[in-house]
Design a protein around this motif. Structure first.
Motif, PDB file in Angstrom:
ATOM      1  N   GLY A  16       0.775  -1.235   0.000  1.00  0.00           N
ATOM      2  CA  GLY A  16       0.000   0.000   0.000  1.00  0.00           C
ATOM      3  C   GLY A  16       0.808   1.287   0.000  1.00  0.00           C
ATOM      4  N   ILE A  17       0.409   2.195   0.860  1.00  0.00           N
ATOM      5  CA  ILE A  17       0.992   3.540   0.901  1.00  0.00           C
ATOM      6  C   ILE A  17       2.476   3.485   1.274  1.00  0.00           C
ATOM      7  CG2 ILE A  17       0.914   5.743   2.154  1.00  0.00           C
ATOM      8  CD1 ILE A  17      -2.185   5.231   2.439  1.00  0.00           C
ATOM      9  N   THR A 189      -8.082   5.182   0.246  1.00  0.00           N
ATOM     10  CA  THR A 189      -6.982   4.881  -0.688  1.00  0.00           C
ATOM     11  C   THR A 189      -7.055   3.409  -1.083  1.00  0.00           C
ATOM     12  OG1 THR A 189      -5.688   6.544   0.478  1.00  0.00           O
ATOM     13  CG2 THR A 189      -4.472   5.052  -0.959  1.00  0.00           C
ATOM     14  N   MET A 190      -6.780   3.126  -2.337  1.00  0.00           N
ATOM     15  CA  MET A 190      -6.915   1.767  -2.879  1.00  0.00           C
ATOM     16  C   MET A 190      -5.773   0.874  -2.404  1.00  0.00           C
ATOM     17  SD  MET A 190      -9.680   1.575  -4.529  1.00  0.00           S
ATOM     18  CE  MET A 190      -9.594   0.228  -5.676  1.00  0.00           C
ATOM     19  N   THR A 191      -5.918   0.344  -1.214  1.00  0.00           N
ATOM     20  CA  THR A 191      -4.919  -0.576  -0.659  1.00  0.00           C
ATOM     21  C   THR A 191      -5.659  -1.771  -0.056  1.00  0.00           C
ATOM     22  OG1 THR A 191      -5.002   0.374   1.555  1.00  0.00           O
ATOM     23  CG2 THR A 191      -3.455   1.394   0.004  1.00  0.00           C
ATOM     24  N   ALA A 192      -4.880  -2.712   0.456  1.00  0.00           N
ATOM     25  CA  ALA A 192      -5.484  -3.876   1.107  1.00  0.00           C
ATOM     26  C   ALA A 192      -6.403  -3.441   2.246  1.00  0.00           C
ATOM     27  CB  ALA A 192      -4.381  -4.794   1.624  1.00  0.00           C
ATOM     28  N   LYS A 211     -14.747  12.305  -5.774  1.00  0.00           N
ATOM     29  CA  LYS A 211     -15.611  11.150  -6.092  1.00  0.00           C
ATOM     30  C   LYS A 211     -14.844   9.925  -6.587  1.00  0.00           C
ATOM     31  CE  LYS A 211     -19.049  13.570  -4.815  1.00  0.00           C
ATOM     32  NZ  LYS A 211     -19.306  13.473  -3.365  1.00  0.00           N
ATOM     33  N   ARG A 212     -13.644   9.747  -6.059  1.00  0.00           N
ATOM     34  CA  ARG A 212     -12.862   8.539  -6.342  1.00  0.00           C
ATOM     35  C   ARG A 212     -11.952   8.289  -5.152  1.00  0.00           C
ATOM     36  NH1 ARG A 212      -7.557   9.577  -7.534  1.00  0.00           N
ATOM     37  NH2 ARG A 212      -7.012  11.691  -8.169  1.00  0.00           N
ATOM     38  N   MET A 213     -11.385   7.075  -5.115  1.00  0.00           N
ATOM     39  CA  MET A 213     -10.387   6.743  -4.103  1.00  0.00           C
ATOM     40  C   MET A 213      -9.023   7.249  -4.585  1.00  0.00           C
ATOM     41  SD  MET A 213     -12.098   4.607  -1.910  1.00  0.00           S
ATOM     42  CE  MET A 213     -11.080   3.304  -1.207  1.00  0.00           C
ATOM     43  N   ALA A 214      -8.109   7.424  -3.625  1.00  0.00           N
ATOM     44  CA  ALA A 214      -6.729   7.786  -3.990  1.00  0.00           C
ATOM     45  C   ALA A 214      -5.958   6.537  -4.401  1.00  0.00           C
ATOM     46  CB  ALA A 214      -6.030   8.429  -2.805  1.00  0.00           C
ATOM     47  N   GLU A 215      -4.958   6.713  -5.245  1.00  0.00           N
ATOM     48  CA  GLU A 215      -3.954   5.680  -5.483  1.00  0.00           C
ATOM     49  C   GLU A 215      -2.883   5.836  -4.399  1.00  0.00           C
ATOM     50  OE1 GLU A 215      -4.022   3.233  -7.616  1.00  0.00           O
ATOM     51  OE2 GLU A 215      -5.945   3.964  -8.408  1.00  0.00           O
TER      52      GLU A 215
END
Ligand code: NDP
Length: 250
Positions: A16-17, A189-192, A211-215
């Motif tokens: 992830g991050i 954020t798009m992580t596990a 209106k979206r998740m972070a990378e």
């Protein structure tokens, strides 16, 4: 490169991050001490960094263990000769659920992983940063506990809010030693950790103006800024990277 010969500890580096931040810092020329429990993931990341001519060493362990915080600092000193900063990023949501149903063991575990780990980290990082003439510490907090009270996340929210309070005190205590301390507050954020439940993602995206998740890499860029000299007058701050979740909340 801007971070040549600088050394940073990154915890939560196995995914992830944290993994994104380690890659970014290494690409800027920094030496990285990679921390998390999963050795195989750390080894893989270190291999990826060295293939790009970066420098990283792995030290697996559990951030609930005070001696692990000391070991990470000693590793930075032994392998790279000192420390310039740390991204104290490891975290867990633990078991989620309403407070009356929450087991005390879960409460303590979530506080230990997310908050007590920050105390251990600061306790051992600050003396080495002082020897170095200063440096930058970043704690990963969260929009949860700051601008959003997400049901089921009482322990996590308490821990992440606690990190902001500790950040302010550490910044006040150690500013004269040229040590900056900041909290980074990602949004979803798009992580596990965020899982793959589309319903949950939809709720979180709805909280964000974007209106979206972070990378993970988008959050890592903010960590890089706070750890670098580009943020030389930023300390004691709670920096949001939350897709606009906090607009109009204060
Ligand atoms: P991941 O699940 O991908 O990463 C969590 C990291 O923490 C892993 O590297 C994990 O490694 C490490 N970790 C967890 N428990 C321990 C432990 N006891 N000892 C050592 N390391 C541990 O999720 P994220 O990248 O999203 O999480 C990074 C940070 O961002 C966390 O602090 C999280 O709370 C925060 N955050 C995340 C958000 C999101 O939407 N994803 C939003 C806001 C904040 P390992 O399992 O190998 O030990």
């Amino acid at each position: 490169m801007e971070l040549n010969d600088k050394t940073f500890i990154v915890t939560g580096a196995s995914s992830g991050i944290g993994a994104a931040a380690a890659l970014l810092l290494a690409a800027k020329g920094a030496n990285i001490v990679l921390g998390a429990r999963r050795q195989a993931e750390l080894d893989q990341l270190a291999g990826q960094i060295s293939q790009s001519n970066g420098k990283a060493v792995c030290l697996s362990g559990d951030v609930r263990d005070e001696m692990y915080a000391l070991a990470l600092v000693n590793c930075a000193k032994d392998e790279f000769g000192g420390l310039d900063g740390a991204f104290n990023n490891a975290g867990t949501t633990g078991e989620m659920g309403p407070v009356p149903d929450m087991q005390s063991d879960n409460w303590h575990n979530v506080i230990d992983v997310n908050l007590s780990s920050g105390f251990y980290a600061a306790k051992y990082q600050i003396p080495l940063l002082c020897e170095n003439g200063g440096g930058s510490i970043v704690f990963t907090s969260s929009f949860v506990g700051h601008t959003v009270g997400l049901p089921g996340m009482a322990a996590y929210a308490a821990a992440k809010a606690g990190l902001i309070g500790m950040t302010q005190v550490l910044a006040a205590e150690h500013g004269a030693e040229n040590i900056r301390v900041n909290a980074l507050l990602p949004g979803g954020t798009m992580t596990a950790m965020a899982g793959d439940d589309p319903g949950f993602h939809e709720v979180v995206c709805g909280l964000h103006a974007l209106k979206r998740m972070a990378e993970p890499s988008e959050i890592a860029q903010v960590a890089l800024f706070l750890l670098s000299e580009n943020a030389s007058f930023a300390t004691g701050s709670a920096i949001v990277a939350d897709g606009g979740n906090s607009i109009n909340k204060f």
